[in-house]
Design a protein around this motif. Structure first.
Motif, short mmCIF file in Angstrom:
data_model
loop_
_atom_site.label_atom_id
_atom_site.label_comp_id
_atom_site.label_asym_id
_atom_site.label_seq_id
_atom_site.Cartn_x
_atom_site.Cartn_y
_atom_site.Cartn_z
N ILE A 48 0.85 -1.19 0.00
CA ILE A 48 0.00 0.00 0.00
C ILE A 48 0.89 1.24 0.00
O ILE A 48 1.99 1.22 0.53
N ARG A 49 0.37 2.30 -0.58
CA ARG A 49 1.17 3.51 -0.80
C ARG A 49 0.40 4.74 -0.38
O ARG A 49 -0.82 4.82 -0.61
N ASP A 50 1.09 5.70 0.20
CA ASP A 50 0.43 6.96 0.58
C ASP A 50 -0.42 7.45 -0.59
O ASP A 50 0.07 7.55 -1.72
N PRO A 51 -1.71 7.72 -0.34
CA PRO A 51 -2.63 8.05 -1.45
C PRO A 51 -2.21 9.24 -2.31
O PRO A 51 -2.39 9.20 -3.53
N PHE A 52 -1.68 10.30 -1.69
CA PHE A 52 -1.27 11.45 -2.49
C PHE A 52 -0.06 11.08 -3.36
O PHE A 52 0.02 11.47 -4.53
N ASP A 53 0.89 10.32 -2.80
CA ASP A 53 2.04 9.88 -3.59
C ASP A 53 1.58 8.97 -4.73
O ASP A 53 2.11 9.03 -5.84
N ARG A 54 0.62 8.12 -4.43
CA ARG A 54 0.10 7.20 -5.45
C ARG A 54 -0.55 7.99 -6.58
O ARG A 54 -0.39 7.66 -7.76
N ALA B 194 -7.13 4.92 -10.37
CA ALA B 194 -7.15 5.93 -9.31
C ALA B 194 -8.04 5.56 -8.13
O ALA B 194 -8.02 6.24 -7.11
N ALA B 195 -8.82 4.51 -8.25
CA ALA B 195 -9.75 4.14 -7.18
C ALA B 195 -9.03 4.01 -5.84
O ALA B 195 -7.88 3.58 -5.79
N PRO B 196 -9.69 4.37 -4.75
CA PRO B 196 -9.05 4.28 -3.43
C PRO B 196 -8.51 2.89 -3.14
O PRO B 196 -9.02 1.88 -3.64
N LEU B 197 -7.49 2.84 -2.32
CA LEU B 197 -6.89 1.57 -1.93
C LEU B 197 -7.93 0.63 -1.34
O LEU B 197 -7.92 -0.58 -1.58
N SER B 198 -8.84 1.18 -0.55
CA SER B 198 -9.82 0.34 0.16
C SER B 198 -10.80 -0.34 -0.79
O SER B 198 -11.50 -1.26 -0.39
N TRP B 199 -10.84 0.09 -2.05
CA TRP B 199 -11.72 -0.54 -3.02
C TRP B 199 -11.11 -1.83 -3.59
O TRP B 199 -11.76 -2.56 -4.33
N HIS C 158 -8.47 15.35 -1.24
CA HIS C 158 -9.02 15.01 0.08
C HIS C 158 -10.35 14.28 -0.07
O HIS C 158 -10.62 13.30 0.64
N LYS C 159 -11.18 14.75 -0.99
CA LYS C 159 -12.50 14.13 -1.17
C LYS C 159 -12.39 12.73 -1.77
O LYS C 159 -13.25 11.89 -1.52
N ILE C 160 -11.34 12.49 -2.54
CA ILE C 160 -11.15 11.17 -3.15
C ILE C 160 -10.52 10.19 -2.16
O ILE C 160 -10.96 9.04 -2.04
N TYR C 161 -9.51 10.64 -1.41
CA TYR C 161 -8.66 9.70 -0.67
C TYR C 161 -8.71 9.83 0.85
O TYR C 161 -7.98 9.11 1.55
N LEU C 162 -9.56 10.69 1.38
CA LEU C 162 -9.57 10.87 2.84
C LEU C 162 -9.73 9.55 3.58
O LEU C 162 -9.01 9.27 4.54
N PHE C 163 -10.66 8.71 3.13
CA PHE C 163 -10.94 7.50 3.90
C PHE C 163 -9.82 6.46 3.79
O PHE C 163 -9.70 5.59 4.64
N ASP C 164 -8.98 6.56 2.76
CA ASP C 164 -7.78 5.72 2.75
C ASP C 164 -6.86 6.07 3.91
O ASP C 164 -6.23 5.19 4.50
N TYR C 165 -6.79 7.36 4.23
CA TYR C 165 -5.96 7.78 5.36
C TYR C 165 -6.57 7.35 6.69
O TYR C 165 -5.87 7.22 7.69
N ILE C 166 -7.86 7.13 6.70
CA ILE C 166 -8.53 6.70 7.93
C ILE C 166 -8.48 5.18 8.08
O ILE C 166 -8.23 4.65 9.16
N VAL C 167 -8.68 4.46 6.97
CA VAL C 167 -8.72 3.00 7.00
C VAL C 167 -7.33 2.40 7.22
O VAL C 167 -7.17 1.43 7.96
N PHE C 168 -6.32 2.99 6.58
CA PHE C 168 -4.96 2.44 6.62
C PHE C 168 -4.06 3.30 7.51
O PHE C 168 -4.34 4.48 7.74
N PRO C 169 -2.96 2.73 8.01
CA PRO C 169 -2.12 3.44 8.99
C PRO C 169 -1.13 4.42 8.36
O PRO C 169 0.07 4.41 8.67
N PHE C 170 -1.62 5.29 7.49
CA PHE C 170 -0.76 6.31 6.91
C PHE C 170 -0.64 7.51 7.86
O PHE C 170 -1.56 7.78 8.64
#
Length: 276
Positions: A98-104, A157-162, A246-258
């Motif tokens: 898994i990769r930091d969403p903004f970096d991804r 581009a879909a969130p990691l959690s998908w 933020h609107k696309i990837y916020l929940f990736d930051y919440i779900v994963f330990p970034f």
């Protein structure tokens, strides 16, 4: 802006399951999932090697092979579509990078939008790209269908959690966090090597994976690109781009330990929760 003024419905929801890419090395009770723009090529090559070492080596494959290289393992349905019994077995060990969403996103933008010019006819207009990604993912989460045009980038581009059926069994996965520099890559590989060792992979194969993964870069790797500095600056400073990311990837930051320090301050709290 106060947290209470944020419209939660503007955010892309987590855990909307996609048709993901799984890879199985049943001889080691090992399964992985390839997440686009998150070391997916290294994932495939590692699992191909583990599945059939003899064929992999005989064909001269390398850990940095790209999609352009034909690999026998990808023709094997059992490799790409492991059985439900194998997936659900308690003895099957699962890992994913898994990769930091903004970096991804930056990697996606540089590779697919700048290098390949595949992003909605936006060219290098990052605002255009993120607007299209946001609207496409909103449409999918609301209607579960991809648009005829642009869906290739939406999928990447879909969130990691998908990905990876994380909506079902996230707690059962070993999540290997990667970054864009060599030291972060080395750290994630060490975690992978520990998993492989526990599964009985030989020291020789582990060393091959280690050496080749650090010795070169895939053709579409972007972390040393001169354009990356400009893209990183826009992600840091452009208010339109930041708002949509933020609107696309916020929940990736919440779900994963970034680390949440990449987020604006108002998003580093549980703003969506209603006070009791």
């Amino acid at each position: 802006m106060q947290p209470s003024s944020v419209a939660v419905e503007d955010f892309i929801s987590p855990f909307i399951n996609l048709d993901s890419d799984f890879y199985a090395a049943t001889n080691y009770n090992l399964m992985s999932c390839g997440i686009r723009k998150s070391m997916s090529q290294l994932t495939i090559n590692t699992m191909c090697l583990l599945k059939d070492e003899q064929t992999f080596l005989a064909n001269g494959h390398h850990m940095n092979d790209t999609w352009l290289i034909e690999r026998e393992c990808l023709k094997d349905r059992n490799f790409r579509k492991p059985s439900e019994a194998f997936i659900n077995s308690n003895s099957t060990v699962k890992f994913a990078f898994i990769r930091d969403p903004f970096d991804r996103f930056i990697s996606l933008y540089l590779d697919k939008c700048i290098r390949e010019n595949l992003c909605y006819n936006c060219g290098d207009d990052m605002r255009c790209v993120v607007r299209n990604i946001h609207s496409g993912l909103q449409k999918y989460q609301n209607h579960r269908e991809w648009r005829p045009k642009g869906s290739y980038i939406d999928y990447h581009a879909a969130p990691l959690s998908w990905n990876c059926n994380f909506d079902r069994d996230l707690s059962k996965w070993h999540l290997l966090m990667i970054g864009s520099d060599l030291e972060e890559r080395r750290s994630s590989l060490l975690l992978l090597e520990n998993i492989l060792k526990r599964q009985g992979v030989s020291d020789e194969l582990i060393q091959k994976i280690h050496n080749e993964s650090l010795s070169g870069e895939t053709d579409h790797s972007t972390h040393k690109s001169p354009l990356r500095i400009k893209a990183e600056q826009q992600v840091r400073e452009d208010p339109v781009v930041r708002d949509l990311l933020h609107k696309i990837y916020l929940f990736d930051y919440i779900v994963f330990p970034f680390k949440k320090d990449r987020l604006d301050a108002k998003y580093q709290t549980s703003f969506w929760k209603i006070p009791e």
